[in-house]
Design a protein around this motif. Structure first.
Motif, PDB file in Angstrom:
ATOM      1  N   SER A  10       0.819  -1.209   0.000  1.00  0.00           N
ATOM      2  CA  SER A  10       0.000   0.000   0.000  1.00  0.00           C
ATOM      3  C   SER A  10       0.854   1.260   0.000  1.00  0.00           C
ATOM      4  O   SER A  10       1.890   1.336   0.668  1.00  0.00           O
ATOM      5  CB  SER A  10      -0.911   0.000   1.227  1.00  0.00           C
ATOM      6  OG  SER A  10      -1.623   1.220   1.304  1.00  0.00           O
ATOM      7  N   THR A  18      -2.357  -0.805   8.241  1.00  0.00           N
ATOM      8  CA  THR A  18      -1.615  -2.005   8.639  1.00  0.00           C
ATOM      9  C   THR A  18      -1.841  -2.386  10.100  1.00  0.00           C
ATOM     10  O   THR A  18      -1.066  -3.146  10.667  1.00  0.00           O
ATOM     11  CB  THR A  18      -0.115  -1.798   8.387  1.00  0.00           C
ATOM     12  OG1 THR A  18       0.289  -0.539   8.946  1.00  0.00           O
ATOM     13  CG2 THR A  18       0.203  -1.793   6.902  1.00  0.00           C
ATOM     14  N   ARG A  19      -2.887  -1.877  10.713  1.00  0.00           N
ATOM     15  CA  ARG A  19      -3.173  -2.223  12.106  1.00  0.00           C
ATOM     16  C   ARG A  19      -4.028  -3.477  12.235  1.00  0.00           C
ATOM     17  O   ARG A  19      -4.300  -3.933  13.334  1.00  0.00           O
ATOM     18  CB  ARG A  19      -3.890  -1.058  12.797  1.00  0.00           C
ATOM     19  CG  ARG A  19      -2.998   0.137  13.089  1.00  0.00           C
ATOM     20  CD  ARG A  19      -3.802   1.256  13.735  1.00  0.00           C
ATOM     21  NE  ARG A  19      -2.993   2.438  13.973  1.00  0.00           N
ATOM     22  CZ  ARG A  19      -3.509   3.638  14.260  1.00  0.00           C
ATOM     23  NH1 ARG A  19      -4.826   3.771  14.335  1.00  0.00           N
ATOM     24  NH2 ARG A  19      -2.723   4.669  14.458  1.00  0.00           N
ATOM     25  N   MET A  25       0.034  -7.910   4.139  1.00  0.00           N
ATOM     26  CA  MET A  25      -0.251  -6.504   3.849  1.00  0.00           C
ATOM     27  C   MET A  25       0.889  -5.658   4.385  1.00  0.00           C
ATOM     28  O   MET A  25       1.278  -5.784   5.550  1.00  0.00           O
ATOM     29  CB  MET A  25      -1.558  -6.093   4.537  1.00  0.00           C
ATOM     30  CG  MET A  25      -1.877  -4.624   4.449  1.00  0.00           C
ATOM     31  SD  MET A  25      -2.481  -4.202   2.821  1.00  0.00           S
ATOM     32  CE  MET A  25      -2.768  -2.453   3.017  1.00  0.00           C
ATOM     33  N   VAL A  26       1.479  -4.807   3.555  1.00  0.00           N
ATOM     34  CA  VAL A  26       2.561  -3.943   4.007  1.00  0.00           C
ATOM     35  C   VAL A  26       2.337  -2.526   3.481  1.00  0.00           C
ATOM     36  O   VAL A  26       1.868  -2.328   2.361  1.00  0.00           O
ATOM     37  CB  VAL A  26       3.940  -4.474   3.537  1.00  0.00           C
ATOM     38  CG1 VAL A  26       4.037  -4.502   2.020  1.00  0.00           C
ATOM     39  CG2 VAL A  26       5.073  -3.631   4.108  1.00  0.00           C
ATOM     40  N   ARG A  27       2.611  -1.542   4.331  1.00  0.00           N
ATOM     41  CA  ARG A  27       2.546  -0.133   3.935  1.00  0.00           C
ATOM     42  C   ARG A  27       3.968   0.329   3.626  1.00  0.00           C
ATOM     43  O   ARG A  27       4.845   0.239   4.471  1.00  0.00           O
ATOM     44  CB  ARG A  27       1.935   0.708   5.062  1.00  0.00           C
ATOM     45  CG  ARG A  27       1.938   2.198   4.772  1.00  0.00           C
ATOM     46  CD  ARG A  27       1.198   2.981   5.865  1.00  0.00           C
ATOM     47  NE  ARG A  27       1.468   2.512   7.204  1.00  0.00           N
ATOM     48  CZ  ARG A  27       2.578   2.786   7.878  1.00  0.00           C
ATOM     49  NH1 ARG A  27       3.530   3.500   7.337  1.00  0.00           N
ATOM     50  NH2 ARG A  27       2.740   2.316   9.106  1.00  0.00           N
ATOM     51  N   CYS A  31       3.636   6.520   7.633  1.00  0.00           N
ATOM     52  CA  CYS A  31       2.244   6.795   7.965  1.00  0.00           C
ATOM     53  C   CYS A  31       2.104   8.244   8.423  1.00  0.00           C
ATOM     54  O   CYS A  31       3.082   8.953   8.661  1.00  0.00           O
ATOM     55  CB  CYS A  31       1.741   5.835   9.035  1.00  0.00           C
ATOM     56  SG  CYS A  31       2.448   6.096  10.676  1.00  0.00           S
TER      57      CYS A  31
END
Length: 206
Positions: A10, A18-19, A25-27, A31
């Motif tokens: 993302s 990502t919580r 799933m990776v950011r 943030c």
């Protein structure tokens, strides 16, 4: 990602992305808490070494509520004062009204946590109203679109950037050269982030 187990990289700065604990799933980008903390820490003291009082302008709706939560967390961690944010509603699109609401609070700094077009218009409106305090925003505003739309109001506008090591700088130079060869102009920071995301996914698939 959560329902299909398809790997997702993302580029969304929303800290909630990502919580959820989804393992695939990776950011890839910092943030909003990271960016807000960097801005508050770097710009958060005035001439008398006291915390600046900030007002943030955020989108209306869910995106604005999440941005508010992230920025409030960042302000607490940086020891700054963040007033209740002002919401900008694209359906109403009252830049002059938002500007008045911001100035009524007499902030020392204003965060424009918006997309390029409304952020540029609001920056120009604030400077046109002779607001002389700090103006800052997320890294997404580090773009030619924002600079072109904001005009003189872009001067002194602060955004956070990712500091690259020597290897990262070399990779970025190669990417910029190839991008310029293909498209005839230099890449925006968002293009470099998108390239990083595509490369990461390709390596995962291999």
């Amino acid at each position: 990602a959560g329902r299909t187990a398809v790997p997702v990289v993302s580029l969304c700065a929303d800290a909630s992305v990502t919580r959820t604990g989804v393992p695939w799933m990776v950011r890839l980008v910092p943030c909003a808490v990271d960016e807000g903390r960097a801005l508050f820490s770097g710009l958060g003291t005035g001439k008398k070494r006291r915390p600046l009082r900030w007002v943030a302008v955020v989108p209306a709706g869910r995106a604005g509520r999440q941005a508010t939560e992230d920025l409030e967390t960042a302000a607490r961690e940086a020891g700054c004062q963040l007033e209740q944010p002002v919401a900008w509603d694209p359906k109403v699109d009252d830049i002059a009204g938002v500007c008045r609401r911001v100035l009524q609070r007499r902030p020392g700094g204003v965060l424009l946590w918006l997309d390029c077009a409304p952020a540029a218009r609001l920056a120009a409106s604030l400077r046109g109203a002779r607001f002389s305090g700090g103006l800052a925003g997320p890294s997404g505003l580090r773009s030619s679109e924002f600079i072109a739309r904001a005009g003189k109001a872009a001067e002194g506008f602060v955004v956070p950037v990712v500091v690259l090591n020597a290897n990262g700088k070399a990779v970025r130079r190669r990417f910029a050269a190839e991008y310029r060869r293909r498209f005839g102009r230099g890449p925006e920071p968002a293009a470099a982030m998108a390239c990083d995301a595509a490369v990461l996914l390709a390596r995962l698939l291999r």
